[in-house]
Design a protein around this motif. Sequence first.
Motif, PDB file in Angstrom:
ATOM      1  N   GLY A  54      -6.834   2.370   2.067  1.00 24.61           N
ATOM      2  CA  GLY A  54      -5.796   1.348   2.092  1.00 24.61           C
ATOM      3  C   GLY A  54      -5.134   1.234   3.444  1.00 24.61           C
ATOM      4  N   GLY A  55      -4.171   0.386   3.502  1.00 24.11           N
ATOM      5  CA  GLY A  55      -3.398   0.195   4.718  1.00 24.11           C
ATOM      6  C   GLY A  55      -4.147  -0.594   5.778  1.00 24.11           C
ATOM      7  N   PHE A  56      -3.477  -0.767   6.891  1.00 21.00           N
ATOM      8  CA  PHE A  56      -4.039  -1.488   8.022  1.00 21.00           C
ATOM      9  C   PHE A  56      -3.678  -0.731   9.287  1.00 21.00           C
ATOM     10  CE2 PHE A  56      -3.721  -4.798  11.329  1.00 21.00           C
ATOM     11  CZ  PHE A  56      -5.035  -5.240  11.316  1.00 21.00           C
ATOM     12  N   LEU A  57      -4.671  -0.346  10.037  1.00 19.79           N
ATOM     13  CA  LEU A  57      -4.483   0.438  11.260  1.00 19.79           C
ATOM     14  C   LEU A  57      -3.670   1.712  11.001  1.00 19.79           C
ATOM     15  CD1 LEU A  57      -3.734  -2.429  13.799  1.00 19.79           C
ATOM     16  CD2 LEU A  57      -5.888  -1.212  13.486  1.00 19.79           C
ATOM     17  N   GLY A  58      -3.909   2.315   9.849  1.00 22.75           N
ATOM     18  CA  GLY A  58      -3.243   3.563   9.512  1.00 22.75           C
ATOM     19  C   GLY A  58      -1.872   3.403   8.884  1.00 22.75           C
ATOM     20  N   LEU A  59      -1.345   2.185   8.852  1.00 22.94           N
ATOM     21  CA  LEU A  59      -0.022   1.948   8.259  1.00 22.94           C
ATOM     22  C   LEU A  59      -0.201   1.591   6.791  1.00 22.94           C
ATOM     23  CD1 LEU A  59       1.592  -0.164  11.103  1.00 22.94           C
ATOM     24  CD2 LEU A  59       1.964   2.240  10.606  1.00 22.94           C
ATOM     25  N   LEU A  63      -3.855   9.078   1.018  1.00 16.64           N
ATOM     26  CA  LEU A  63      -4.997   9.989   0.954  1.00 16.64           C
ATOM     27  C   LEU A  63      -5.418  10.218  -0.490  1.00 16.64           C
ATOM     28  CD1 LEU A  63      -3.712  12.657   3.504  1.00 16.64           C
ATOM     29  CD2 LEU A  63      -5.360  10.841   3.937  1.00 16.64           C
ATOM     30  N   ILE A  64      -6.732  10.354  -0.683  1.00 17.90           N
ATOM     31  CA  ILE A  64      -7.270  10.741  -1.987  1.00 17.90           C
ATOM     32  C   ILE A  64      -8.227  11.903  -1.759  1.00 17.90           C
ATOM     33  CG2 ILE A  64      -7.046   8.459  -3.026  1.00 17.90           C
ATOM     34  CD1 ILE A  64     -10.117   8.151  -2.600  1.00 17.90           C
ATOM     35  N   ALA A  65      -8.427  12.694  -2.787  1.00 20.68           N
ATOM     36  CA  ALA A  65      -9.366  13.818  -2.718  1.00 20.68           C
ATOM     37  C   ALA A  65     -10.554  13.501  -3.618  1.00 20.68           C
ATOM     38  CB  ALA A  65      -8.689  15.108  -3.166  1.00 20.68           C
ATOM     39  N   VAL A  66     -11.755  13.688  -3.085  1.00 25.68           N
ATOM     40  CA  VAL A  66     -12.973  13.483  -3.866  1.00 25.68           C
ATOM     41  C   VAL A  66     -13.850  14.717  -3.703  1.00 25.68           C
ATOM     42  CG1 VAL A  66     -12.918  10.959  -3.679  1.00 25.68           C
ATOM     43  CG2 VAL A  66     -14.140  12.283  -1.968  1.00 25.68           C
ATOM     44  N   VAL A 119     -10.211   3.018  -5.829  1.00 28.23           N
ATOM     45  CA  VAL A 119      -9.563   4.143  -5.143  1.00 28.23           C
ATOM     46  C   VAL A 119      -8.044   4.047  -5.192  1.00 28.23           C
ATOM     47  CG1 VAL A 119     -11.527   4.641  -3.654  1.00 28.23           C
ATOM     48  CG2 VAL A 119      -9.774   3.076  -2.855  1.00 28.23           C
ATOM     49  N   LYS A 120      -7.506   2.834  -5.416  1.00 26.75           N
ATOM     50  CA  LYS A 120      -6.049   2.680  -5.552  1.00 26.75           C
ATOM     51  C   LYS A 120      -5.539   3.378  -6.812  1.00 26.75           C
ATOM     52  CE  LYS A 120      -5.509  -1.638  -3.060  1.00 26.75           C
ATOM     53  NZ  LYS A 120      -5.205  -3.071  -3.148  1.00 26.75           N
ATOM     54  N   ASP A 121      -6.409   3.477  -7.824  1.00 26.48           N
ATOM     55  CA  ASP A 121      -6.017   4.096  -9.096  1.00 26.48           C
ATOM     56  C   ASP A 121      -6.106   5.619  -9.067  1.00 26.48           C
ATOM     57  OD1 ASP A 121      -5.608   1.573 -10.124  1.00 26.48           O
ATOM     58  OD2 ASP A 121      -7.633   1.425 -10.980  1.00 26.48           O
ATOM     59  N   LEU A 122      -6.746   6.175  -8.044  1.00 27.49           N
ATOM     60  CA  LEU A 122      -6.875   7.635  -7.962  1.00 27.49           C
ATOM     61  C   LEU A 122      -5.553   8.255  -7.528  1.00 27.49           C
ATOM     62  CD1 LEU A 122     -10.399   7.926  -6.288  1.00 27.49           C
ATOM     63  CD2 LEU A 122      -9.805   8.298  -8.688  1.00 27.49           C
TER      64      LEU A 122
END
Length: 145
Positions: free
Chosen positions: A100-105, A109-112, A136-139
């Motif tokens: 997610g985000g744009f240019l790091g903003l 973080l998610i863990a897989v 990945v937004k739901d994780l």
Amino acid sequence: MKPNQRTIEVGRFWRARRCSRPQWLTVLVTVAIIVGAQSPRIAAAEVALVVVDVVAVADGYRASKLRGATVVNSKNEKVGELDDLIVGKDRVLFGIVQVGGFLGLGSRLIAVPYSSLQISEEGKRIVLPGASKEHVKDLPEFKYR
């Protein structure tokens, strides 16, 4: 001897046998040493060294080279970037992906599980099959400690 007189004599005996504090300390230390000497010793575990195939290890992926690599899904759509690799206390390896985000903003973080990542032979491409930006937004969000 009368019972009262006997009680008085026993009391005098124990009062005469009173120990000072340094004497009690000496007795306690002595008892601790004796008990410690008699308790079973835990044998130090031997470390078993294993000979590894260093050529095969050298063909592996270096975590420092994988960090920052783009993570894509099966459709070659960008999902995020590999932020880090973490070895759990149970020795299971996890990939930490910034999504997610744009240019790091606004990213998170998610863990897989590392086993779910498909890494190309040269280590330049990382695929997370079945992942989409919506999925990945739901994780759950991962946070470093």
